[in-house]
Motif scaffolding. Structure first.
Motif, PDB file in Angstrom:
ATOM      1  N   MET A   1       0.846  -1.196   0.000  1.00 36.00           N
ATOM      2  CA  MET A   1       0.000   0.000   0.000  1.00 36.00           C
ATOM      3  C   MET A   1       0.882   1.245   0.000  1.00 36.00           C
ATOM      4  SD  MET A   1      -3.105   0.910   2.615  1.00 36.00           S
ATOM      5  CE  MET A   1      -3.923  -0.628   2.145  1.00 36.00           C
ATOM      6  N   ASP A   2       0.526   2.210  -0.821  1.00 32.52           N
ATOM      7  CA  ASP A   2       1.281   3.445  -0.958  1.00 32.52           C
ATOM      8  C   ASP A   2       1.034   4.331   0.263  1.00 32.52           C
ATOM      9  OD1 ASP A   2       2.445   5.822  -1.636  1.00 32.52           O
ATOM     10  OD2 ASP A   2       1.514   5.986  -3.605  1.00 32.52           O
ATOM     11  N   LEU A   3       2.043   4.510   1.094  1.00 35.99           N
ATOM     12  CA  LEU A   3       1.876   5.306   2.310  1.00 35.99           C
ATOM     13  C   LEU A   3       1.604   6.773   2.014  1.00 35.99           C
ATOM     14  CD1 LEU A   3       4.569   3.862   4.746  1.00 35.99           C
ATOM     15  CD2 LEU A   3       2.093   3.685   4.943  1.00 35.99           C
ATOM     16  N   GLU A   4       2.150   7.289   0.909  1.00 35.50           N
ATOM     17  CA  GLU A   4       1.860   8.681   0.551  1.00 35.50           C
ATOM     18  C   GLU A   4       0.389   8.850   0.207  1.00 35.50           C
ATOM     19  OE1 GLU A   4       3.738  11.337   0.940  1.00 35.50           O
ATOM     20  OE2 GLU A   4       5.126   9.923   1.874  1.00 35.50           O
ATOM     21  N   ALA A   5      -0.182   7.841  -0.427  1.00 39.81           N
ATOM     22  CA  ALA A   5      -1.616   7.893  -0.731  1.00 39.81           C
ATOM     23  C   ALA A   5      -2.430   7.831   0.555  1.00 39.81           C
ATOM     24  CB  ALA A   5      -1.992   6.751  -1.670  1.00 39.81           C
ATOM     25  N   VAL A   6      -1.992   6.985   1.500  1.00 37.73           N
ATOM     26  CA  VAL A   6      -2.676   6.901   2.786  1.00 37.73           C
ATOM     27  C   VAL A   6      -2.568   8.227   3.524  1.00 37.73           C
ATOM     28  CG1 VAL A   6      -2.680   5.761   5.041  1.00 37.73           C
ATOM     29  CG2 VAL A   6      -2.291   4.414   2.966  1.00 37.73           C
ATOM     30  N   ARG A   7      -1.390   8.840   3.501  1.00 32.42           N
ATOM     31  CA  ARG A   7      -1.201  10.137   4.153  1.00 32.42           C
ATOM     32  C   ARG A   7      -2.103  11.196   3.508  1.00 32.42           C
ATOM     33  NH1 ARG A   7       3.663   9.825   4.187  1.00 32.42           N
ATOM     34  NH2 ARG A   7       4.019   9.359   6.384  1.00 32.42           N
ATOM     35  N   THR A   8      -2.247  11.151   2.196  1.00 31.81           N
ATOM     36  CA  THR A   8      -3.106  12.095   1.481  1.00 31.81           C
ATOM     37  C   THR A   8      -4.562  11.884   1.851  1.00 31.81           C
ATOM     38  OG1 THR A   8      -1.532  12.157  -0.353  1.00 31.81           O
ATOM     39  CG2 THR A   8      -3.770  12.937  -0.806  1.00 31.81           C
ATOM     40  N   PHE A   9      -4.978  10.618   1.966  1.00 28.51           N
ATOM     41  CA  PHE A   9      -6.350  10.302   2.370  1.00 28.51           C
ATOM     42  C   PHE A   9      -6.657  10.911   3.740  1.00 28.51           C
ATOM     43  CE2 PHE A   9      -8.732   7.423   5.181  1.00 28.51           C
ATOM     44  CZ  PHE A   9     -10.005   7.572   4.648  1.00 28.51           C
ATOM     45  N   VAL A  10      -5.742  10.736   4.698  1.00 29.23           N
ATOM     46  CA  VAL A  10      -5.960  11.271   6.041  1.00 29.23           C
ATOM     47  C   VAL A  10      -6.013  12.801   5.987  1.00 29.23           C
ATOM     48  CG1 VAL A  10      -4.940  11.514   8.349  1.00 29.23           C
ATOM     49  CG2 VAL A  10      -4.936   9.286   7.203  1.00 29.23           C
ATOM     50  N   ALA A  11      -5.155  13.410   5.176  1.00 24.16           N
ATOM     51  CA  ALA A  11      -5.149  14.862   5.061  1.00 24.16           C
ATOM     52  C   ALA A  11      -6.469  15.384   4.503  1.00 24.16           C
ATOM     53  CB  ALA A  11      -3.989  15.312   4.167  1.00 24.16           C
ATOM     54  N   VAL A  12      -7.017  14.727   3.494  1.00 24.91           N
ATOM     55  CA  VAL A  12      -8.298  15.146   2.916  1.00 24.91           C
ATOM     56  C   VAL A  12      -9.414  14.969   3.934  1.00 24.91           C
ATOM     57  CG1 VAL A  12     -10.014  14.670   1.128  1.00 24.91           C
ATOM     58  CG2 VAL A  12      -7.563  14.671   0.544  1.00 24.91           C
ATOM     59  N   ALA A  13      -9.394  13.820   4.651  1.00 23.76           N
ATOM     60  CA  ALA A  13     -10.438  13.558   5.639  1.00 23.76           C
ATOM     61  C   ALA A  13     -10.416  14.622   6.740  1.00 23.76           C
ATOM     62  CB  ALA A  13     -10.248  12.168   6.240  1.00 23.76           C
ATOM     63  N   GLU A  14      -9.224  15.071   7.144  1.00 25.14           N
ATOM     64  CA  GLU A  14      -9.122  16.066   8.204  1.00 25.14           C
ATOM     65  C   GLU A  14      -9.397  17.477   7.708  1.00 25.14           C
ATOM     66  OE1 GLU A  14      -5.226  15.378   9.749  1.00 25.14           O
ATOM     67  OE2 GLU A  14      -5.850  13.666  10.987  1.00 25.14           O
ATOM     68  N   ALA A  15      -9.015  17.750   6.439  1.00 27.02           N
ATOM     69  CA  ALA A  15      -9.215  19.097   5.897  1.00 27.02           C
ATOM     70  C   ALA A  15     -10.611  19.300   5.368  1.00 27.02           C
ATOM     71  CB  ALA A  15      -8.188  19.369   4.789  1.00 27.02           C
ATOM     72  N   GLY A  16     -11.241  18.235   4.878  1.00 29.77           N
ATOM     73  CA  GLY A  16     -12.590  18.342   4.329  1.00 29.77           C
ATOM     74  C   GLY A  16     -12.621  18.849   2.901  1.00 29.77           C
ATOM     75  N   GLN A  17     -11.482  19.135   2.323  1.00 26.94           N
ATOM     76  CA  GLN A  17     -11.402  19.636   0.952  1.00 26.94           C
ATOM     77  C   GLN A  17     -10.118  19.138   0.308  1.00 26.94           C
ATOM     78  OE1 GLN A  17     -11.508  23.905   1.171  1.00 26.94           O
ATOM     79  NE2 GLN A  17     -13.725  24.015   1.474  1.00 26.94           N
ATOM     80  N   PHE A  18     -10.225  18.818  -0.986  1.00 26.85           N
ATOM     81  CA  PHE A  18      -9.036  18.371  -1.710  1.00 26.85           C
ATOM     82  C   PHE A  18      -8.015  19.503  -1.817  1.00 26.85           C
ATOM     83  CE2 PHE A  18      -9.776  14.226  -4.096  1.00 26.85           C
ATOM     84  CZ  PHE A  18     -10.694  13.752  -3.158  1.00 26.85           C
ATOM     85  N   GLN A  19      -8.479  20.728  -2.073  1.00 21.98           N
ATOM     86  CA  GLN A  19      -7.566  21.839  -2.241  1.00 21.98           C
ATOM     87  C   GLN A  19      -6.849  22.173  -0.931  1.00 21.98           C
ATOM     88  OE1 GLN A  19      -6.624  23.595  -5.204  1.00 21.98           O
ATOM     89  NE2 GLN A  19      -5.047  24.082  -3.681  1.00 21.98           N
ATOM     90  N   LYS A  20      -7.594  22.147   0.167  1.00 23.95           N
ATOM     91  CA  LYS A  20      -6.982  22.422   1.480  1.00 23.95           C
ATOM     92  C   LYS A  20      -5.935  21.351   1.806  1.00 23.95           C
ATOM     93  CE  LYS A  20      -6.642  24.470   5.558  1.00 23.95           C
ATOM     94  NZ  LYS A  20      -5.766  23.539   6.278  1.00 23.95           N
ATOM     95  N   ALA A  21      -6.252  20.100   1.507  1.00 23.55           N
ATOM     96  CA  ALA A  21      -5.299  19.029   1.745  1.00 23.55           C
ATOM     97  C   ALA A  21      -4.056  19.202   0.883  1.00 23.55           C
ATOM     98  CB  ALA A  21      -5.950  17.678   1.471  1.00 23.55           C
ATOM     99  N   ALA A  22      -4.269  19.633  -0.366  1.00 27.56           N
ATOM    100  CA  ALA A  22      -3.142  19.878  -1.258  1.00 27.56           C
ATOM    101  C   ALA A  22      -2.235  20.967  -0.698  1.00 27.56           C
ATOM    102  CB  ALA A  22      -3.645  20.257  -2.652  1.00 27.56           C
ATOM    103  N   ASP A  23      -2.842  22.020  -0.181  1.00 27.59           N
ATOM    104  CA  ASP A  23      -2.054  23.101   0.418  1.00 27.59           C
ATOM    105  C   ASP A  23      -1.280  22.593   1.637  1.00 27.59           C
ATOM    106  OD1 ASP A  23      -3.078  24.780  -1.496  1.00 27.59           O
ATOM    107  OD2 ASP A  23      -4.648  25.601  -0.187  1.00 27.59           O
ATOM    108  N   ASP A  24      -1.930  21.777   2.472  1.00 25.82           N
ATOM    109  CA  ASP A  24      -1.274  21.257   3.674  1.00 25.82           C
ATOM    110  C   ASP A  24      -0.101  20.347   3.314  1.00 25.82           C
ATOM    111  OD1 ASP A  24      -3.116  22.626   5.194  1.00 25.82           O
ATOM    112  OD2 ASP A  24      -4.406  20.875   5.523  1.00 25.82           O
ATOM    113  N   LEU A  25      -0.233  19.616   2.214  1.00 20.73           N
ATOM    114  CA  LEU A  25       0.812  18.669   1.812  1.00 20.73           C
ATOM    115  C   LEU A  25       1.827  19.295   0.855  1.00 20.73           C
ATOM    116  CD1 LEU A  25      -1.440  15.527   1.197  1.00 20.73           C
ATOM    117  CD2 LEU A  25       0.068  15.928   3.157  1.00 20.73           C
TER     118      LEU A  25
END
Length: 312
Positions: free
Chosen positions: A1-25
């Motif tokens: 399993m791609d850990l970066e993808a898992v990290r991105t999933f958690v970031a989106v779930a916590e941010a509530g937005q794809f763009q916000k998660a992108a900014d955080d990452l």
């Protein structure tokens, strides 16, 4: 399993937005979408639903996966920390839990309780050197060097402790009442040491001791450990043994064993610390500095070591 993808999933779930998660990452929204799509393909489920007003929310499957995803990231962080220089324990070979070098490491631990230690006991010197070179351990305490077996050039060493030998006898031994004995007085007495193994550095040490002073050291019989050795010495007036001055042993009061200093000269066992010259663990430097500051010098007047022992 791609850990970066898992990290991105958690970031989106916590941010509530794809763009916000992108900014955080610090990546693009397109990269976020690509990672989430790949993770959904791997899992075979949809992880998010998108709504114009609420942004991105985890699906039922996404909600079920979220705590496990967070745990995956925590495990990954612990795995990296376990091997990151300065974060993993310092692994040191002490050969024996009752010997002098074990005492040196206990002293180091008392002086530096913040340093995580992993103490191991390896028998053969070749095993210890191989473990140092492979990175399995950071350091080992050994005698330097056994004749005919020079260490590889990438192995460094420093002599840290010359440990005097003492004579250990039972209460009925002919020398039991002596306050000290000279090496010459030991000639003709049977010194029993069943733990000597040919080919080891301590085997080479005692071979030279016998050759130099004409002593009688017997290594016959099975080695049942120190407790059995002490029982035999206590009950056999004709036998004595050598014991390091700093060796920690406890025996029943009824044994009446005597530890007698040996002089003229005093045979000392040379303990050295070995390590790989490229080892970057910061606690290794701390250990070396501690030993340099707390242990006595070597080759003191009136002592003896084999000629092949060098300070290096």
């Amino acid at each position: 399993m791609d850990l970066e993808a898992v990290r991105t999933f958690v970031a989106v779930a916590e941010a509530g937005q794809f763009q916000k998660a992108a900014d955080d990452l610090s990546i693009t929204q397109q990269a976020v979408s690509k990672r989430i799509a790949g993770l959904e393909r791997d899992l075979g489920v949809r992880l998010f639903t998108r709504t114009p007003r609420r942004g991105s929310e985890p699906t039922i499957d996404g909600q079920a996966f979220l705590p496990h995803a967070r745990e995956l990231l925590r495990v990954a962080e612990r795995a990296v920390a376990s091997v990151r220089t300065g974060h993993r324990p310092l692994r040191v070979d002490v050969i024996s839990s009752r010997g002098a070098v074990s005492g040196l490491m206990r002293g180091f631990h008392r002086a530096h309780p913040e340093t995580d230690l992993d103490v191991v006991m390896l028998f053969e010197i070749e095993t210890a050197v191989t473990a140092i070179r492979s990175g399995a351990i950071d350091a080992s305490f050994r005698a330097v060097v056994a004749p005919g077996r020079p260490f590889p050039e990438d192995i460094e060493s420093v002599r840290v402790l010359d440990e005097p030998l003492q004579l250990l006898t039972g209460p009925a031994h002919a020398l039991a009442g002596a306050r000290s004995v000279t090496v010459a007085q030991l000639v003709g007495h049977r010194i029993w040491m069943p733990g000597i193994v040919p080919g080891t550095e301590w085997g080479a040490y005692y071979e030279d001791l016998v050759a130099e002073f004409g002593l009688t050291i017997e290594a016959t019989g099975p080695n049942f450990g120190s407790d059995a050795l002490l029982d035999t010495i206590a009950d056999t007036p004709a036998l004595a043994t050598f014991m390091g001055e700093h060796t920690r042993l406890i025996w029943p009061a009824g044994h009446g064993l005597r530890r007698i200093p040996v002089t003229d000269p005093t045979p000392v066992y040379p303990h050295s610390l070995l390590w790989h010259r490229d080892n970057p663990h910061p606690a290794l430097a701390t250990l070396r500095a501690h030993l340099a500051a707390t242990t006595a010098g070597h080759d003191a007047a009136g002592t003896w070591v084999p000629r092949w022992v060098i300070p290096r």
